[in-house]
Design a protein around this motif. Structure first.
Motif, short mmCIF file in Angstrom:
data_model
loop_
_atom_site.label_atom_id
_atom_site.label_comp_id
_atom_site.label_asym_id
_atom_site.label_seq_id
_atom_site.Cartn_x
_atom_site.Cartn_y
_atom_site.Cartn_z
N GLY B 39 1.01 -1.22 -0.13
CA GLY B 39 -0.28 -0.29 0.23
C GLY B 39 0.98 0.84 0.45
O GLY B 39 2.14 1.29 0.44
N LEU B 195 7.33 -4.17 -5.20
CA LEU B 195 6.19 -4.84 -5.42
C LEU B 195 7.07 -6.31 -6.41
O LEU B 195 6.04 -7.04 -5.84
N ILE B 207 -3.81 -5.16 -0.68
CA ILE B 207 -3.22 -4.13 -0.85
C ILE B 207 -4.08 -3.65 0.26
O ILE B 207 -5.62 -3.54 0.15
N ASP B 209 -5.45 1.07 1.59
CA ASP B 209 -5.29 2.58 1.44
C ASP B 209 -6.22 2.90 2.48
O ASP B 209 -7.36 2.58 2.14
N PHE B 239 -1.49 -2.63 -8.87
CA PHE B 239 -1.80 -1.42 -7.48
C PHE B 239 -1.92 -0.29 -8.17
O PHE B 239 -2.57 0.48 -6.81
N THR B 243 -5.11 1.87 -5.96
CA THR B 243 -5.34 3.00 -5.40
C THR B 243 -5.44 3.98 -6.11
O THR B 243 -5.55 5.33 -5.56
#
Lengths: 576, 247
Positions: B39, B195, B207, B209, B239, B243
């Motif tokens: 994240g 990553l 993941i 956020d 990702f 996000t």
């Protein structure tokens, strides 16, 4: 640069006050603040009224001839003490803290287009808040008669502390250039050293003349001779800067006080000018300090050496032993040879001074006995605040400690073990020396039976008192972690004196409260047994007292367990 | 499940009031599984790991290690857990060997000498046994922290940025070490901004956020999700998409 320094000082102070006020939203800190306010009120301010009443009752007629003699000799006596400290500062590795730039200061101010001299002025300005606070606390704590005289004392103490801070910085700077290749730097370093040495020699010679011909007959006689020897001729001139700093503290009237303040300010100004004039040394010393700081940071500020300690942790056993082993290893690896030398030099100097001023060669045993007695009192009542190899130090490692599968109460107990054992052993040693020399020391008039029973009783209650104080300090660290400075963040030098005095007073107050049940039980045992065994009844009384206080400490460690469990890493304040 | 996080939340008090670092997070890690926790900065990854390790107390929810609640039964829970933080916190006055011995005493490791020697070799710390942390590089200190975590037989391993400060050889060795522990049956939760490491080592990814879990699954599952189908097949592309930073 001065404007920038003031900006930093004002913003820092404002933000700290805001942060502390915001912290009062938490009930425990609010309760702590109320308790601290009540403590300050009843310890200091309430005393103002009672002492004022006492003054009205006793009146000026109560002043004895001895008190008058002491008052007359006081500036000279304090001046002598300051001269001795000023001279010793060149021998002992004192650090004023003025050159201890913070990480942020190194990062922001060192690369900035300002002179090193401006940086030093900045440090002087920054130290003022601590020095003002220290002066205020000393003024309030003085056994004075009125609020007005406490204010006067506070201002005088602030000037004295400021001059001391600047002077010690000057010595730190000058020491770095005593062997400089540059003649100007070398001269600037040797000149004040020569002046101090000359002043000390002149004053010592004058005092020797006053005492060598005929031995002193009384305390008043000693005071009168000191006053006479230092109030005329070359000795008066040599002692003047030091006596001037003490003058306003003991001034009788307003006019004398103002004159004393003026003289004291002149000495402070002279010290500042001297320090700022050593600009070459200043460049060098500031750079050395910054380099040392950077090197410390690179090495994680580690003052430890990987020496063999002879201590091997067993792979199985009680968890408390792990903490004791850890703290013992820390102590053995962290002993600074300079500190040991410093202490040894102080002991030798004090012994030599007291012996020569006292009863000659036959007084050595008396001095040793008296010194050991003072050391015992220090180790029992003050050292627990100084030796911080416990939770106060380990809060830095909370992130590691919290992951360990150990009962919280065992963690708290474990943290107390090593400092408690060390201080108890040291206090017992000092007490044994005091008992051996008791026949010739200040205890000589106490009958042998009382000395023996009293010594045994003190030895018995020593561990209880030491562990109780350590429990108080560790409780404060767990309950109010944001108020406990961590590791190197601990305020040092003269400007931290006020904080230390408050903490010491609060610890003693709590110690007295916690010792009341044990003292009462001990008193009952004493009254019950003294008819049968006389003075020896002190021993069972001390055993009962120590057992009760010891039980309280154990209960306290269990009670502090939940506080440790609840302690959040975010509650531990990180300094600049 | 070796590690179970159930409706976990953590709130901090800040200057402007309170803010929630992690909000209603639930997930589990099975024995032998390596789960990556990724994240952006401030997502709540470190808060989550620290709370699982018992350093921070959850504001709400339950964290269990092998069925033991970290708050209600902390000693049994911590006995089964090893946490390797991103910043190597060591006692500056204890040597490398003494750190391992200390941890072995606290966790009751039987065959300390053999395990310590094996680990020191595995992590290239042999010869540094008598060094203090101040004499070691940051990467070496990181290895000492990892050695302290691995010297005992923990069932759940938490790694927070385990490769920080390591050289390329150390990175390769660390990857192998993590994989080997999972093969031996340990449940592993690994937080990293790298990553490619997560993609290479982990069998599943979570993941986060702004304190919330926004995706959880294997790479195949994530790539197959309807809302992520156009993002691409690499973890990096997924990702950025989830996000909200994707192109």
């Amino acid at each position: 640069m001065i404007a920038a320094s003031l900006y930093i000082v004002v913003c820092t102070a404002r933000n700290r006050v805001r942060m502390r006020l915001r912290r009062l939203r938490e009930p425990r800190y609010l309760a702590g603040a109320f308790a601290a306010a009540a403590y300050l009120y009843f310890s200091f301010f309430a005393r103002l009224r009672s002492s004022a009443r006492g003054r009205r009752r006793s009146g000026p007629a109560a002043a004895t001839a001895l008190v008058s003699a002491m008052r007359a000799a006081a500036p000279a006596l304090v001046g002598l003490g300051l001269l001795a400290v000023a001279a010793l500062a060149w021998i002992l590795p004192f650090e004023s803290g003025l050159l201890a730039f913070s990480e942020a200061e190194i990062q922001f101010l060192f690369p900035a287009p300002v002179t090193r001299r401006a940086l030093l002025i900045h440090r002087m300005i920054r130290s003022q808040i601590g020095l003002l606070f220290g002066g205020a606390i000393l003024g309030i704590a003085m056994p004075s008669a009125s609020g007005y005289s406490r204010l006067r004392t506070g201002v005088a103490m602030w000037l004295l502390l400021s001059a001391g801070k600047v002077y010690f910085s000057g010595v730190s700077l000058a020491r770095t250039t005593l062997g400089s290749r540059d003649a100007r730097s070398r001269r600037a370093a040797w000149l004040p050293l020569g002046a101090i040495a000359a002043a000390a020699t002149i004053v010592a010679a004058s005092l020797a003349r006053a005492f060598v011909l005929a031995p002193a007959t009384s305390t008043r006689d000693i005071l009168d001779r000191i006053a006479a020897a230092t109030s005329a001729g070359a000795a008066r001139i040599a002692l003047w800067p030091f006596a001037a700093l003490a003058q306003p503290i003991f001034a009788a009237g307003a006019r004398e006080y103002v004159a004393g303040l003026a003289a004291s300010s002149v000495v402070l100004a002279a010290a500042i000018v001297w320090v700022l004039q050593t600009d070459a040394a200043l460049e060098e010393a500031a750079a050395v300090a910054a380099e040392r700081r950077a090197a410390d940071l690179a090495a994680q500020a580690s003052p430890y050496r990987a020496s063999r300690t002879g201590l091997t942790l067993a792979l199985f056993g009680r968890p408390e032993a792990v903490f004791a082993w850890k703290a013992a290893t820390q102590t053995l690896r962290g002993v600074d040879r300079r500190n040991v030398l410093r202490m040894a030099a102080i002991v030798v100097a004090l012994t030599a001074m007291t012996t020569t001023a006292g009863r000659g060669a036959s007084g050595v045993r008396a001095v040793a006995g008296t010194f050991a007695l003072a050391a015992t009192a220090f180790l029992i009542l003050m050292a627990p605040q100084v030796l911080r190899v416990d939770m106060r130090e380990d809060l830095r490692h909370l992130e590691v400690l919290k992951t360990w599968p150990v009962r919280a109460a065992a963690v708290v107990r474990g943290e107390l073990v090593w400092p408690g054992v060390v201080l108890t052993a040291a206090a017992w040693t000092a007490l044994a020396v005091a008992e051996i020399f008791a026949g010739t020391s200040a205890l000589a008039r106490v009958p042998l039976a009382w000395r023996a029973a009293g010594g045994a009783a003190i030895a018995l209650v020593t561990p209880a008192l030491v562990f109780a104080q350590l429990a108080i300090h560790n409780a404060a660290a767990l309950l109010f972690p944001a108020w406990v400075p961590l590791g190197q963040q601990r305020p040092r030098g003269l400007d931290a004196m006020g904080q230390r005095l408050i903490m010491l007073g609060a610890t003693w107050l709590l110690l007295i409260v916690s010792a009341i049940p044990g003292a009462l039980a001990g008193a009952i045992v004493w009254f019950a047994l003294r008819i049968f065994v006389g003075e020896a009844a002190l021993v069972p009384a001390a055993i009962v007292c120590a057992a009760i206080v010891g039980m309280e400490v154990l209960v306290a460690t269990e009670a502090l367990g939940p506080a440790y469990e609840r302690l959040d890493i975010t509650a531990v304040e990180r300094a600049e | 499940m070796a590690l179970a996080v159930d409706h976990f939340s953590r709130t901090y008090r800040a200057a402007s009031g309170t803010f929630t670092a992690v909000d209603d997070l639930s997930f589990a890690v099975a024995p032998g599984e390596i789960v990556g926790l990724i994240g952006p900065n401030g997502a709540g990854k470190t808060t989550t790991l620290r709370s699982i390790a018992g350093i921070l107390r959850p504001t709400a929810g339950v964290v269990r290690i092998d069925g033991h609640d970290v708050v209600a039964d902390p000693i049994e829970a911590k006995r089964r857990l090893a946490f390797m933080p991103d910043e190597p916190h060591l006692f500056e006055y204890l040597t490398v060997a003494e750190h391992l011995r200390l941890v072995s005493r606290l966790y009751g490791v039987d065959d300390f000498d053999r395990r310590a020697a094996t680990l020191l070799d595995e992590l290239e710390l042999a010869g540094k046994e008598r060094s203090l942390p101040g004499e070691l590089s940051r990467g070496m200190r990181q290895k000492v922290v990892i050695a302290c975590g691995l010297v005992r037989q923990a069932t759940t391993l938490l790694f927070d940025e385990p490769l920080t400060g390591l050289d390329p050889i150390g990175i390769r060795r660390m990857r192998n070490t993590i994989a080997a522990r999972a093969q031996q049956g340990a449940a592993i939760l690994l937080s990293s901004h790298l990553l490619h490491l997560v993609e290479e080592v982990c069998s599943r990814v979570i993941i986060m956020d702004r304190g919330r879990k926004i995706a959880d699954g294997t790479f195949e599952e994530l790539a197959a999700r309807a809302d992520l189908a156009t993002a691409g097949s690499s973890l990096e592309q997924i990702f950025f998409r989830v996000t909200g930073h994707g192109a």
